[in-house]
Design a protein around this motif. Structure first.
Motif, mmCIF file in Angstrom:
data_model
loop_
_atom_site.group_PDB
_atom_site.id
_atom_site.type_symbol
_atom_site.label_atom_id
_atom_site.label_comp_id
_atom_site.label_asym_id
_atom_site.label_seq_id
_atom_site.Cartn_x
_atom_site.Cartn_y
_atom_site.Cartn_z
ATOM 1 N N ASN A 234 -7.136 -3.811 15.775
ATOM 2 C CA ASN A 234 -7.916 -3.158 14.719
ATOM 3 C C ASN A 234 -7.559 -3.778 13.361
ATOM 4 O OD1 ASN A 234 -9.046 -1.391 16.643
ATOM 5 N ND2 ASN A 234 -7.257 -0.075 16.497
ATOM 6 N N TYR A 235 -7.802 -5.071 13.244
ATOM 7 C CA TYR A 235 -7.336 -5.855 12.102
ATOM 8 C C TYR A 235 -8.011 -5.498 10.787
ATOM 9 C CZ TYR A 235 -5.803 -8.624 16.106
ATOM 10 O OH TYR A 235 -5.251 -9.025 17.288
ATOM 11 N N GLY A 236 -9.181 -4.932 10.824
ATOM 12 C CA GLY A 236 -9.880 -4.558 9.598
ATOM 13 C C GLY A 236 -9.444 -3.223 9.020
ATOM 14 N N ASP A 237 -8.567 -2.526 9.727
ATOM 15 C CA ASP A 237 -8.124 -1.205 9.280
ATOM 16 C C ASP A 237 -6.999 -1.255 8.244
ATOM 17 O OD1 ASP A 237 -9.983 -0.174 10.976
ATOM 18 O OD2 ASP A 237 -8.551 0.640 12.436
ATOM 19 N N TYR A 238 -6.514 -2.449 7.923
ATOM 20 C CA TYR A 238 -5.430 -2.606 6.952
ATOM 21 C C TYR A 238 -5.559 -3.997 6.343
ATOM 22 C CZ TYR A 238 -3.440 -5.243 10.783
ATOM 23 O OH TYR A 238 -3.269 -6.153 11.794
ATOM 24 N N ASP A 239 -4.890 -4.192 5.220
ATOM 25 C CA ASP A 239 -4.988 -5.492 4.556
ATOM 26 C C ASP A 239 -3.610 -6.106 4.306
ATOM 27 O OD1 ASP A 239 -3.927 -4.267 2.224
ATOM 28 O OD2 ASP A 239 -5.928 -3.888 1.420
ATOM 29 N N LYS A 240 -3.626 -7.285 3.733
ATOM 30 C CA LYS A 240 -2.394 -8.042 3.487
ATOM 31 C C LYS A 240 -1.432 -7.257 2.586
ATOM 32 C CE LYS A 240 -0.745 -12.484 1.765
ATOM 33 N NZ LYS A 240 -1.092 -13.789 1.238
#
Length: 136
Positions: free
Chosen positions: A111-117
């Motif tokens: 779920n890579y779009g659920d958090y950012d850098k």
């Protein structure tokens, strides 16, 4: 032999174990930091979360709390609740760890779009500070 017994009674060996743990976790967090700097936020989040879970397990052991039920390892969230109940840290800290574990789960399950850098940066920094404040 007498000196060893005195060292054991004084808790010196616990300090050495804590230092080794801190050094090992630091290496993984440095790896996560390097991955994040190269743009691999997802791998950095998984490594940071794994380091956190290992540390939570070690904190349970240090504080005499069980880490397994019926021969199966306890989930990190359960151990987190156990540490709060035992008074190792307060409810606010427990909630912070729950949020971090959620970020780690999102990374581990794609779920890579659920958090950012930036959130991963805060995750790494927060886990590092947590490990320093609560050595295992």
């Amino acid at each position: 032999m007498l000196t060893l017994r005195e060292d054991l009674r004084a808790g010196w060996t616990e300090t050495v174990v804590e230092l080794v743990h801190a050094d090992t976790y630091s290496d993984y967090l440095e790896m996560a930091d390097g991955l994040l700097a190269k743009g691999y936020k997802d791998a950095a989040a998984v490594i940071t979360g794994t380091s956190l879970e290992v540390h939570v397990r070690a904190l349970c052991v240090k504080n005499g709390l069980t880490t397994a039920v019926a021969g199966k390892p306890k989930k990190a969230d359960t151990m987190n609740a156990d540490l709060k109940k035992a008074g190792v840290y307060d409810g606010l800290r427990q909630k912070q760890l729950t949020a971090w574990m959620d970020l780690r789960n999102k990374a581990a399950h794609g779920n890579y779009g659920d958090y950012d850098k930036d959130e991963v940066r805060q995750f790494i920094d927060g886990v590092q500070a947590f490990m320093m404040k609560y050595p295992a």
